[in-house]
Design a protein around this motif. Structure first.
Motif, PDB file in Angstrom:
ATOM      1  N   CYS A  60       0.890  -1.120  -0.170  1.00  0.00           N
ATOM      2  CA  CYS A  60       0.056   0.021  -0.062  1.00  0.00           C
ATOM      3  C   CYS A  60       0.888   1.379  -0.044  1.00  0.00           C
ATOM      4  N   LEU A  61       0.456   2.206   0.122  1.00  0.00           N
ATOM      5  CA  LEU A  61       0.857   3.750  -0.081  1.00  0.00           C
ATOM      6  C   LEU A  61       2.331   4.065   0.815  1.00  0.00           C
ATOM      7  N   ARG A  62       2.071   3.890   1.977  1.00  0.00           N
ATOM      8  CA  ARG A  62       3.104   4.028   2.719  1.00  0.00           C
ATOM      9  C   ARG A  62       4.483   3.177   2.651  1.00  0.00           C
ATOM     10  N   PRO A  63       4.215   1.690   2.494  1.00  0.00           N
ATOM     11  CA  PRO A  63       5.240   0.949   2.277  1.00  0.00           C
ATOM     12  C   PRO A  63       5.805   1.083   0.715  1.00  0.00           C
ATOM     13  N   ALA A  64       5.122   1.416   0.039  1.00  0.00           N
ATOM     14  CA  ALA A  64       5.549   1.920  -1.415  1.00  0.00           C
ATOM     15  C   ALA A  64       6.271   3.124  -1.626  1.00  0.00           C
ATOM     16  N   GLY A  65       5.912   4.105  -0.950  1.00  0.00           N
ATOM     17  CA  GLY A  65       6.931   5.101  -0.657  1.00  0.00           C
ATOM     18  C   GLY A  65       8.253   4.824   0.117  1.00  0.00           C
ATOM     19  N   VAL A  66       8.353   4.071   0.888  1.00  0.00           N
ATOM     20  CA  VAL A  66       9.573   3.367   1.606  1.00  0.00           C
ATOM     21  C   VAL A  66      10.481   2.867   0.622  1.00  0.00           C
ATOM     22  N   LEU A  67       9.572   1.862  -0.330  1.00  0.00           N
ATOM     23  CA  LEU A  67      10.349   0.921  -1.358  1.00  0.00           C
ATOM     24  C   LEU A  67      11.034   2.018  -2.333  1.00  0.00           C
TER      25      LEU A  67
END
Length: 90
Positions: free
Chosen positions: A15-22
């Protein structure tokens, strides 16, 4: 090119938050870092690319890295995804 197959086991997928960290993790490397889910290929250095084709729980994904630091990129991205809750598919 190096790659690793994994299965998304996180209850919300990517989802959004882990995608941003990725994206932040992938941008540490000079190599191209891609995530493949079926026929869809996503650029891990682009949040919009990652969100365009959601990765859901149970999906098999393949991390593909190509470039001068591809081995390090694969290790870093795979470690991040493992911390989220993915398991090896190979």
């Amino acid at each position: 090119m190096v790659y690793k197959k994994m299965i998304m086991d996180h209850e919300r997928g990517l989802c959004l938050r882990p995608a941003g960290v990725l994206v932040g993790e992938a941008n540490k490397y000079e190599s191209h870092v891609m995530l493949r889910r079926g026929e869809h290929v996503m650029n891990c250095k682009s949040l919009m690319s990652l969100l365009a084709f959601p990765v859901c729980p149970g999906d098999e994904i393949r991390i593909e890295c190509d470039g001068p630091d591809e081995a390090q990129a694969l290790l870093g991205v795979a470690a991040f995804l493992e911390s989220l809750g993915t398991v090896n598919a190979e």
